[in-house]
Every structure is written in C-alpha cells, then in structure tokens.
Design an enzyme around this catalytic site. Structure first.
Site, PDB file in Angstrom:
ATOM      1  N   LYS A 124      43.059  19.807 -34.555  1.00  0.00           N
ATOM      2  CA  LYS A 124      42.335  20.579 -33.489  1.00  0.00           C
ATOM      3  C   LYS A 124      40.863  20.644 -33.830  1.00  0.00           C
ATOM      4  O   LYS A 124      40.175  19.528 -34.060  1.00  0.00           O
ATOM      5  CB  LYS A 124      42.746  21.913 -33.406  1.00  0.00           C
ATOM      6  CG  LYS A 124      44.645  21.974 -33.133  1.00  0.00           C
ATOM      7  CD  LYS A 124      45.007  23.214 -32.487  1.00  0.00           C
ATOM      8  CE  LYS A 124      46.479  23.307 -32.754  1.00  0.00           C
ATOM      9  NZ  LYS A 124      46.954  24.147 -31.859  1.00  0.00           N
ATOM     10  N   SER A 181      54.328  25.589 -34.011  1.00  0.00           N
ATOM     11  CA  SER A 181      54.501  26.658 -35.126  1.00  0.00           C
ATOM     12  C   SER A 181      55.584  26.109 -35.963  1.00  0.00           C
ATOM     13  O   SER A 181      55.978  26.784 -36.567  1.00  0.00           O
ATOM     14  CB  SER A 181      54.948  28.078 -34.638  1.00  0.00           C
ATOM     15  OG  SER A 181      54.056  28.585 -33.904  1.00  0.00           O
ATOM     16  N   GLY A 239      50.934  27.562 -31.867  1.00  0.00           N
ATOM     17  CA  GLY A 239      49.635  28.721 -32.664  1.00  0.00           C
ATOM     18  C   GLY A 239      50.358  29.764 -32.538  1.00  0.00           C
ATOM     19  O   GLY A 239      49.688  30.788 -32.567  1.00  0.00           O
ATOM     20  N   GLU A 262      46.623  22.512 -24.886  1.00  0.00           N
ATOM     21  CA  GLU A 262      45.371  23.164 -25.070  1.00  0.00           C
ATOM     22  C   GLU A 262      44.339  22.319 -24.107  1.00  0.00           C
ATOM     23  O   GLU A 262      43.412  22.936 -23.450  1.00  0.00           O
ATOM     24  CB  GLU A 262      44.960  22.987 -26.440  1.00  0.00           C
ATOM     25  CG  GLU A 262      45.622  24.147 -27.297  1.00  0.00           C
ATOM     26  CD  GLU A 262      45.930  23.785 -28.635  1.00  0.00           C
ATOM     27  OE1 GLU A 262      44.792  23.041 -29.176  1.00  0.00           O
ATOM     28  OE2 GLU A 262      46.645  24.570 -29.204  1.00  0.00           O
ATOM     29  N   GLU A 305      56.508  20.159 -26.945  1.00  0.00           N
ATOM     30  CA  GLU A 305      55.720  21.329 -27.407  1.00  0.00           C
ATOM     31  C   GLU A 305      55.917  22.247 -26.417  1.00  0.00           C
ATOM     32  O   GLU A 305      54.921  22.495 -25.588  1.00  0.00           O
ATOM     33  CB  GLU A 305      54.168  20.844 -27.638  1.00  0.00           C
ATOM     34  CG  GLU A 305      54.194  19.745 -28.719  1.00  0.00           C
ATOM     35  CD  GLU A 305      52.793  19.697 -29.413  1.00  0.00           C
ATOM     36  OE1 GLU A 305      52.846  19.945 -30.574  1.00  0.00           O
ATOM     37  OE2 GLU A 305      51.639  19.895 -28.913  1.00  0.00           O
ATOM     38  N   HIS A 324      47.860  17.199 -24.585  1.00  0.00           N
ATOM     39  CA  HIS A 324      48.042  18.254 -25.420  1.00  0.00           C
ATOM     40  C   HIS A 324      48.176  19.526 -24.386  1.00  0.00           C
ATOM     41  O   HIS A 324      47.163  19.729 -23.721  1.00  0.00           O
ATOM     42  CB  HIS A 324      47.106  18.480 -26.505  1.00  0.00           C
ATOM     43  CG  HIS A 324      47.697  19.515 -27.338  1.00  0.00           C
ATOM     44  ND1 HIS A 324      47.451  20.723 -27.353  1.00  0.00           N
ATOM     45  CD2 HIS A 324      48.415  19.474 -28.624  1.00  0.00           C
ATOM     46  CE1 HIS A 324      47.913  21.567 -28.329  1.00  0.00           C
ATOM     47  NE2 HIS A 324      48.431  20.597 -29.228  1.00  0.00           N
ATOM     48  N   ASN A 326      47.793  17.743 -36.147  1.00  0.00           N
ATOM     49  CA  ASN A 326      46.801  17.818 -35.389  1.00  0.00           C
ATOM     50  C   ASN A 326      45.646  18.906 -35.941  1.00  0.00           C
ATOM     51  O   ASN A 326      45.883  20.030 -35.749  1.00  0.00           O
ATOM     52  CB  ASN A 326      47.367  18.351 -33.843  1.00  0.00           C
ATOM     53  CG  ASN A 326      46.302  18.682 -32.825  1.00  0.00           C
ATOM     54  OD1 ASN A 326      45.091  18.357 -33.087  1.00  0.00           O
ATOM     55  ND2 ASN A 326      46.582  19.380 -32.011  1.00  0.00           N
TER      56      ASN A 326
HETATM   57  C1  PEP Z   1      49.753  21.556 -31.961  1.00  0.00           C
HETATM   58  O1  PEP Z   1      48.537  21.754 -31.967  1.00  0.00           O
HETATM   59  O2  PEP Z   1      50.220  20.567 -31.311  1.00  0.00           O
HETATM   60  C2  PEP Z   1      50.750  22.446 -32.551  1.00  0.00           C
HETATM   61  C3  PEP Z   1      51.890  22.193 -32.334  1.00  0.00           C
HETATM   62  O3  PEP Z   1      49.874  23.628 -33.167  1.00  0.00           O
HETATM   63  P1  PEP Z   1      50.983  24.574 -33.845  1.00  0.00           P
HETATM   64  O4  PEP Z   1      51.610  23.609 -34.976  1.00  0.00           O
HETATM   65  O5  PEP Z   1      49.687  25.464 -34.798  1.00  0.00           O
HETATM   66  O6  PEP Z   1      51.881  25.537 -32.967  1.00  0.00           O
END
Ligand code: PEP
Length: 263
Positions: free
Chosen positions: A11, A215, A175, A97, A169, A95, A9
């Site tokens: 983003k 992460s 993040g 976000e 997640e 997601h 992803n």
């Molecule tokens: C994500 O964007 O779905 C995500 C898990 O981000 P990160 O790996 O940066 O935590």
C-alpha cells in the site's frame, strides 16, 4: 496444478530509502520451494525493491499496485503499464481501496486488465463484497457482477495465458483485523471459478489461482490454505512484517509441497 502465491501489498508504506532493506529481509526469510512470492511496493520503491531481490532464489517477483487505463497522454500523476518495463512483472488491479478512493468501476478495471496483459504484466484482479452485501446474502452476486464487468469482452484464452489471478477480498475484512471464515472464502473461490466457467472460460476456469485477502496473518493463514480451492493470499498490513511473512509463506510452502506430492 495451480500456482501457490503469496503477494504482499505494501500500500502507501515504505520509502526508496528503506524499501530495499525490507524486501531483502522478507525475501531472505521466505524461501520456500513452490511458492511464488510477489512484493508490490509503491511505484517509487519498485526500483529499489527489484534491485534488492534480483538474485533471490527462488525468484521474488515485483508488482505494481495499479496502472492507468491509457497508454500515454495528459493524465497527471498517473503511470501507464509500459512504463513498468524492467521494474515490475505483476500488477494488482481493482483493489477495493482504489474502487473506494479513485472511484474505479468494473469497466475501467477491465480496461486496465487489457493494458496489463498487453504489457506482459501478470494481473491480480481483486473482487469482494461490502459487509451489508454479505449480510444481505448478495456476496456471490456482487462478485459475479465484478467479474462480468471486468472480464467480459476479453479473450479468456489470452487472460489465461497471461496467468490471471483472482484475489477474493471481502471489503469488510481488509485492514480491519476481522478475517473471513476459511469455509466462506472457499465457497467464494468455487463461485468465482463457476462464474468464469460460465462466461467463456470453460475448463480453463479450474486452473485460475484464487487468493484470499483480508486481515491475513501468520496466525490465520492455515484456515485458508487448508481449503483446496484457495491458492494463497494477498496480504496487506502483515506483509510489512518479516516475522508475519515468514509464517505465512512457510504455511504456503506446506500447501505447495502437498500439491506437488499429489501429482
Ligand atoms: C490488502 O491490502 O489487499 C489487504 C488484504 O490488506 P490487509 O491484509 O491489511 O487486510
């Protein structure tokens, strides 16, 4: 045998000028038999990424990060699922976000899911709890509610045929550099399949790939992929770094090989 999947992803990173090169570099460094690689760049980078990876072998799939819940209309700035034809074959939905910034509800995400399936896009549905919900012992209930809100009313057989993937997640891990423990992610993967089983999926629930996201790096991916119930990762920040992706997909390749040897 469930698919082993590593989805990137990106983003709101990369531009049409640089996305193709990055995708080509990552594709060239992550060729692992049995691992499905998916790159989800911003909409404006879908075409250059699709072009850059078009001839890669094994194939690299391209995904969008969102779609609108309607097919067309007065929705300024939005993209409908059918518009992605020829550009993407996967889509990330729900997601955290987008839940946070665009106020997406489970019901809305469920409508998007229907649009994705109708358009032939393979959906990655994201679920996950907030930190206070985990600390309050409510993580499983929260994820169960998210699944109910997005999935109820859909035909389980149609979603299964569309290859529905669930990404667990935890919001507090995205993040932040603070990943979940592999054992907790595996327990949630079990809970997700039990939830599906109880809402009309029956034995099909066991075949649904569950990814961990939050992460993930090349240094911690092993913790997740040693868990038999986890089928890969949805990777954010680290997915923009070819070295990281090389390490993550190499570890996923070990899982894919071990699974195929068990057949
Ligand atoms: C994500 O964007 O779905 C995500 C898990 O981000 P990160 O790996 O940066 O935590």
């Amino acid at each position: 045998m469930r698919d082993v999947i590593v989805a990137a992803n990106w983003k709101m990173h990369t531009t049409p000028a640089d996305a193709g090169d990055l995708a080509r570099t990552i594709a060239g460094r992550t060729r692992e038999a049995g691992v499905i690689r998916v790159i989800c760049p911003p909409y404006v980078c879908l075409a250059p990424v699709a072009e850059a990876v078009a001839d890669d072998d094994p194939p690299v799939a391209v995904g969008a990060q969102n779609i609108h819940h309607e097919l067309a209309g007065a929705y300024t700035g939005e993209i409908a699922a059918p518009m992605l034809a020829g550009l993407a074959t996967w889509v990330i939905l729900g997601h955290s976000e987008r839940r946070r910034d665009a106020g997406e509800s489970d019901a809305l995400i469920g409508r998007k899911l229907g649009r994705a399936v109708d358009a032939g896009l393979r959906p990655i549905l994201c679920v996950g709890e907030q930190l206070e919900e985990r600390e309050g012992g409510r993580a499983t209930d929260v994820v169960d509610e998210q699944l109910a809100g997005a999935l109820d009313g859909h035909d389980a057989a149609a979603l299964a045929a569309a290859g529905l993937v669930i990404a667990y997640e935890p919001v507090w891990a995205i993040g932040t550099g603070r990943n979940a423990r592999g054992a907790d992610a595996a327990a949630m993967a079990d809970a997700i399949r039990s939830s599906l089983e109880g809402r009309g999926w029956g034995s099909r629930a066991a075949d649904v790939p569950v990814l961990y996201g939050g992460s993930v790096t090349s240094a911690n991916i092993d913790e997740f992929l040693t868990e038999p119930g986890i089928d890969g990762a949805l990777v954010g920040g680290a997915s923009l770094k070819p070295d990281e992706m090389a390490g993550i997909v190499a570890r996923a390749g070990l899982t894919a090989r071990a699974r195929s040897a068990q057949r």
